[in-house]
Write a protein that holds these residues in place. Structure first.
Motif, mmCIF file in Angstrom:
data_model
loop_
_atom_site.group_PDB
_atom_site.id
_atom_site.type_symbol
_atom_site.label_atom_id
_atom_site.label_comp_id
_atom_site.label_asym_id
_atom_site.label_seq_id
_atom_site.Cartn_x
_atom_site.Cartn_y
_atom_site.Cartn_z
ATOM 1 N N THR A 520 0.832 -1.214 0.000
ATOM 2 C CA THR A 520 0.000 0.000 0.000
ATOM 3 C C THR A 520 0.857 1.250 0.000
ATOM 4 O O THR A 520 0.622 2.197 -0.769
ATOM 5 C CB THR A 520 -0.917 0.000 1.230
ATOM 6 O OG1 THR A 520 -1.781 -1.133 1.174
ATOM 7 C CG2 THR A 520 -1.758 1.265 1.284
ATOM 8 N N LEU A 521 1.903 1.268 0.848
ATOM 9 C CA LEU A 521 2.755 2.454 0.942
ATOM 10 C C LEU A 521 3.596 2.641 -0.317
ATOM 11 O O LEU A 521 3.777 3.776 -0.795
ATOM 12 C CB LEU A 521 3.662 2.344 2.166
ATOM 13 C CG LEU A 521 2.950 2.415 3.520
ATOM 14 C CD1 LEU A 521 3.941 2.182 4.650
ATOM 15 C CD2 LEU A 521 2.269 3.761 3.700
ATOM 16 N N LEU A 522 4.110 1.552 -0.854
ATOM 17 C CA LEU A 522 4.897 1.669 -2.082
ATOM 18 C C LEU A 522 4.039 2.164 -3.245
ATOM 19 O O LEU A 522 4.491 2.981 -4.071
ATOM 20 C CB LEU A 522 5.532 0.328 -2.434
ATOM 21 C CG LEU A 522 6.641 -0.161 -1.495
ATOM 22 C CD1 LEU A 522 7.124 -1.537 -1.925
ATOM 23 C CD2 LEU A 522 7.802 0.829 -1.458
ATOM 24 N N ASN A 523 2.815 1.683 -3.326
ATOM 25 C CA ASN A 523 1.900 2.150 -4.379
ATOM 26 C C ASN A 523 1.565 3.625 -4.203
ATOM 27 O O ASN A 523 1.552 4.395 -5.174
ATOM 28 C CB ASN A 523 0.623 1.309 -4.362
ATOM 29 C CG ASN A 523 -0.374 1.800 -5.398
ATOM 30 O OD1 ASN A 523 -0.126 1.735 -6.586
ATOM 31 N ND2 ASN A 523 -1.512 2.307 -4.922
ATOM 32 N N ALA A 524 1.305 4.040 -2.969
ATOM 33 C CA ALA A 524 1.006 5.451 -2.704
ATOM 34 C C ALA A 524 2.203 6.332 -3.057
ATOM 35 O O ALA A 524 2.045 7.427 -3.619
ATOM 36 C CB ALA A 524 0.613 5.640 -1.244
ATOM 37 N N ASN A 525 3.409 5.843 -2.716
ATOM 38 C CA ASN A 525 4.625 6.592 -3.054
ATOM 39 C C ASN A 525 4.730 6.795 -4.566
ATOM 40 O O ASN A 525 4.999 7.902 -5.051
ATOM 41 C CB ASN A 525 5.850 5.834 -2.529
ATOM 42 C CG ASN A 525 7.148 6.498 -2.950
ATOM 43 O OD1 ASN A 525 7.238 7.714 -3.048
ATOM 44 N ND2 ASN A 525 8.173 5.694 -3.194
ATOM 45 N N ARG A 526 4.483 5.732 -5.317
ATOM 46 C CA ARG A 526 4.561 5.830 -6.775
ATOM 47 C C ARG A 526 3.539 6.827 -7.313
ATOM 48 O O ARG A 526 3.846 7.639 -8.193
ATOM 49 C CB ARG A 526 4.336 4.453 -7.394
ATOM 50 C CG ARG A 526 4.480 4.460 -8.919
ATOM 51 C CD ARG A 526 4.356 3.062 -9.514
ATOM 52 N NE ARG A 526 3.030 2.506 -9.259
ATOM 53 C CZ ARG A 526 2.781 1.518 -8.406
ATOM 54 N NH1 ARG A 526 3.772 0.982 -7.711
ATOM 55 N NH2 ARG A 526 1.553 1.044 -8.225
ATOM 56 N N GLU A 527 2.328 6.832 -6.768
ATOM 57 C CA GLU A 527 1.282 7.746 -7.241
ATOM 58 C C GLU A 527 1.583 9.199 -6.884
ATOM 59 O O GLU A 527 1.272 10.117 -7.648
ATOM 60 C CB GLU A 527 -0.075 7.324 -6.676
ATOM 61 C CG GLU A 527 -0.554 5.950 -7.132
ATOM 62 C CD GLU A 527 -0.539 5.829 -8.637
ATOM 63 O OE1 GLU A 527 -1.240 6.610 -9.305
ATOM 64 O OE2 GLU A 527 0.191 4.967 -9.151
ATOM 65 N N VAL A 528 2.198 9.421 -5.713
ATOM 66 C CA VAL A 528 2.555 10.795 -5.321
ATOM 67 C C VAL A 528 3.497 11.399 -6.349
ATOM 68 O O VAL A 528 3.319 12.544 -6.796
ATOM 69 C CB VAL A 528 3.197 10.814 -3.922
ATOM 70 C CG1 VAL A 528 3.873 12.163 -3.649
ATOM 71 C CG2 VAL A 528 2.151 10.544 -2.848
ATOM 72 N N TRP A 529 4.497 10.641 -6.757
ATOM 73 C CA TRP A 529 5.479 11.196 -7.679
ATOM 74 C C TRP A 529 4.990 11.168 -9.123
ATOM 75 O O TRP A 529 5.416 11.983 -9.937
ATOM 76 C CB TRP A 529 6.821 10.488 -7.489
ATOM 77 C CG TRP A 529 7.286 10.706 -6.077
ATOM 78 C CD1 TRP A 529 7.211 9.822 -5.042
ATOM 79 C CD2 TRP A 529 7.785 11.921 -5.534
ATOM 80 N NE1 TRP A 529 7.656 10.403 -3.883
ATOM 81 C CE2 TRP A 529 8.020 11.702 -4.149
ATOM 82 C CE3 TRP A 529 8.083 13.169 -6.060
ATOM 83 C CZ2 TRP A 529 8.522 12.669 -3.304
ATOM 84 C CZ3 TRP A 529 8.586 14.140 -5.212
ATOM 85 C CH2 TRP A 529 8.794 13.900 -3.852
ATOM 86 N N HIS A 530 4.069 10.252 -9.453
ATOM 87 C CA HIS A 530 3.394 10.351 -10.749
ATOM 88 C C HIS A 530 2.596 11.646 -10.825
ATOM 89 O O HIS A 530 2.558 12.318 -11.868
ATOM 90 C CB HIS A 530 2.457 9.156 -10.953
ATOM 91 C CG HIS A 530 3.159 7.930 -11.438
ATOM 92 N ND1 HIS A 530 2.548 6.711 -11.549
ATOM 93 C CD2 HIS A 530 4.440 7.736 -11.861
ATOM 94 C CE1 HIS A 530 3.404 5.818 -12.005
ATOM 95 N NE2 HIS A 530 4.564 6.420 -12.203
ATOM 96 N N SER A 531 1.952 11.986 -9.708
ATOM 97 C CA SER A 531 1.196 13.232 -9.649
ATOM 98 C C SER A 531 2.108 14.441 -9.860
ATOM 99 O O SER A 531 1.767 15.380 -10.575
ATOM 100 C CB SER A 531 0.466 13.339 -8.308
ATOM 101 O OG SER A 531 -0.157 14.596 -8.170
ATOM 102 N N CYS A 532 3.284 14.398 -9.225
ATOM 103 C CA CYS A 532 4.238 15.493 -9.401
ATOM 104 C C CYS A 532 4.705 15.590 -10.850
ATOM 105 O O CYS A 532 4.816 16.694 -11.413
ATOM 106 C CB CYS A 532 5.441 15.297 -8.482
ATOM 107 S SG CYS A 532 5.105 15.658 -6.745
#
Length: 559
Positions: A520-532
């Motif tokens: 869950t945390l790794l996926n959220a991390n990936r989405e945060v930086w995709h958003s950036c």
């Protein structure tokens, strides 16, 4: 019966010639007109002068009014300058009378009209469409048709005195001619045609000068029906401009009818004019010029008073697009740029809230922070705010589709592509964080480099740095964003992703995070930086738009 047919034929040819002339002049000089109006409307005198001169050249007050309405709606010029152009266009239309009086009655052009029309028609047939020669030939076709229409009208009117006594018409009240001119113009939607009818009747001895002058005053009143009818279901600023036009014409025409018409002979004698045809067009120009001299010093307070009307409407979804028609690409592009800036500001504020970033660390001024916080109602939930952003995105794309349906030059097509890409990337940035919104609560605020490790997973300081940059670009521009800057931002996003990824794994090894939370945390991390990454792309398109519009001279410092 034949007389009525000849009159109708002449009038129809004349009106079609006017339309052909207007369309060809618009095709030949439309871009230059828009640039002149954009640059010359910073002062009341400049706006009045540009409205007068451009309308006198193009012989199309409707075209000038449309451009000015679009520019005012997009916020490119204030209301009082838009009013100034409209009033100046009123004087510019009087130039038609001088053309008709000189070419149609003072020169013998009957033998010249048909060859002019014929050779111009051949030139247009053998020239490519949308070229300068095609537009020039259209202008001469319009002039030839104008002259042919005048020839038919003159011949028909010359027969009128033999059919009935002109004294019967000459004895009618000037007020009746005023009403007749108003009604005919409202029906025909052409004050130029009424001026031509008045000159023809005056030249043929059917009516006297005073009756013709009353007819022209009525045409001046009737011409306001075009803007009045067109504004019924339009925006507030369209209604305000129409109202300013109607009030101005009513005041000026009342002055002309009540104070100048009774002294018409004395006025023309003072001006040294003895020819009745020139006397009529001089009277038309003079009372419009006097009206401008009275209104121009009062233009700002007059416009402020007008602006108080028609503002009681429900708040629209967009701030600029609903006010700006797509018929003028320059104004439409500026409206889209401003609307897009609002969309990115909303996305920025949504993302800041989702990431729970400390706004005080973004380096915003009080005005910038208030601007961001004012993007949504304080009581609105996240779902309501996100729905508002999606609706705004839909309105932007709908407007873009309508704009792209017009015949655009390559430069405007590139602008539309940048607008589309910017909106798409901005929305994707917000959507990416929305999808992992619940998981983002597991991350702590970015910690300073000097801070000790926190018990939980923290966003790296790179995230705060990137959002500080995003805020600067969206809220107040800044230095030019080149490819090097963009590559640096992408590198910063990649570094932030790697740091947060390592931080998550470290906390797993320290057993402060359960292995079941790892995915869950790794996926959220990936989405945060995709958003950036998406927001970096959106900022790049936004900067490209700003640079292009700056080079075109359509952006003011405060957009």
């Amino acid at each position: 019966m034949q007389l009525a047919i000849n009159l109708a034929l002449g009038l129809g040819i004349f009106l079609f010639g006017m339309r052909q002339l207007e369309q060809s002049l618009e095709a030949l000089s439309s871009d230059h007109v828009k640039q002149i109006l954009g640059y010359s409307t910073g002062h009341p005198l400049g706006s009045v002068a540009s409205g007068t001169l451009i309308t006198a050249i193009l012989q199309s007050s409707s075209m000038v009014s449309l451009i000015v309405l679009a520019f005012a709606s997009a916020g490119m010029i204030p209301l009082f300058n838009a009013v100034g152009v409209i009033l100046g266009a009123n004087l510019g239309t009087t130039f038609t009378g001088w053309i008709v009086a000189t070419l149609g009655f003072k020169l013998n052009l009957e033998a010249f009209a048909l060859p002019l029309f014929g050779f111009a028609a051949l030139a247009q047939i053998y020239s490519r469409a949308h070229t300068r020669w095609h537009a020039l030939s259209g202008i001469f076709i319009g002039l030839g048709l104008l002259l042919l229409g005048l020839v038919h009208m003159k011949e028909a009117v010359n027969e009128l005195p033999s059919l009935f006594k002109p004294d019967l018409i000459g004895g009618l009240s000037p007020f009746l001619f005023l009403l007749l001119g108003t009604g005919l113009t409202a029906v025909m939607q052409s004050s130029s045609a009424i001026m031509m009818i008045a000159l023809t009747a005056l030249n043929g001895g059917v009516i006297d000068l005073a009756s013709a002058a009353a007819l022209v005053i009525g045409a001046d009143i009737g011409t306001t029906s075009t803007t009045a009818l067109g504004s019924i279901k339009s925006t507030a600023i369209a209604k305000q401009l129409a109202m300013s036009h109607v009030i101005y014409n009513l005041v000026v025409d009342a002055f002309a009818f009540l104070l100048m018409l009774p002294w018409l002979d004395e006025v023309l004698a003072f001006m040294g004019i003895t020819d009745p045809l020139y006397g009529l067009v001089a009277f038309h120009s003079s009372f419009n010029l006097i009206g401008l001299c009275i209104f121009v010093p009062l233009l700002r307070p007059y416009s402020r008073w007008i602006s108080h009307f028609f503002n009681k409407t429900p708040p629209p979804v967009t701030r600029y697009l609903h006010l700006t028609p797509v018929d003028v690409p320059e104004a439409a592009t500026i409206a889209l740029f401003k609307e897009l800036r609002g969309l990115l500001a909303k996305v920025l504020w949504l993302n800041i809230g989702n990431l729970k970033l400390d706004v005080s660390q973004l380096g915003l001024s009080a005005d910038e922070r208030n601007f961001l916080e004012g993007q949504f109602l304080p009581s609105a939930s996240f779902d309501m705010c996100y729905a508002e952003v999606k609706i705004l995105e839909g309105e932007i794309h709908r407007y873009l589709s309508a704009l792209q349906g017009k015949s655009l030059s390559p430069s405007y097509s590139h602008l539309c592509n940048d607008l589309t890409d910017c909106a798409r990337d901005g929305i994707y940035s917000a959507k990416t964080l929305k999808d992992v919104r619940d998981d983002l609560s597991r991350f702590a605020q970015p910690r300073q480099a000097s801070a000790e490790n926190s018990p939980g997973v923290s966003f790296p300081i790179e995230l705060l740095q990137m959002y500080s940059f995003f805020s600067e670009r969206i809220l107040h521009g800044g230095s030019v964003l080149n490819q090097f800057n963009l590559d640096s931002l992408h590198a910063t996003a990649d570094a932030g992703y790697q740091l947060l990824h390592a931080d998550i794994l470290d906390h797993v090894e320290e057993e402060s995070i359960d292995y079941r939370e790892l995915a869950t945390l790794l996926n959220a991390n990936r989405e945060v930086w995709h958003s950036c990454e998406s927001l970096v792309k959106a900022i790049g398109h936004f900067q490209a738009l700003q640079n292009r519009l700056d080079r075109m001279g359509w952006l003011s410092g405060d957009y």
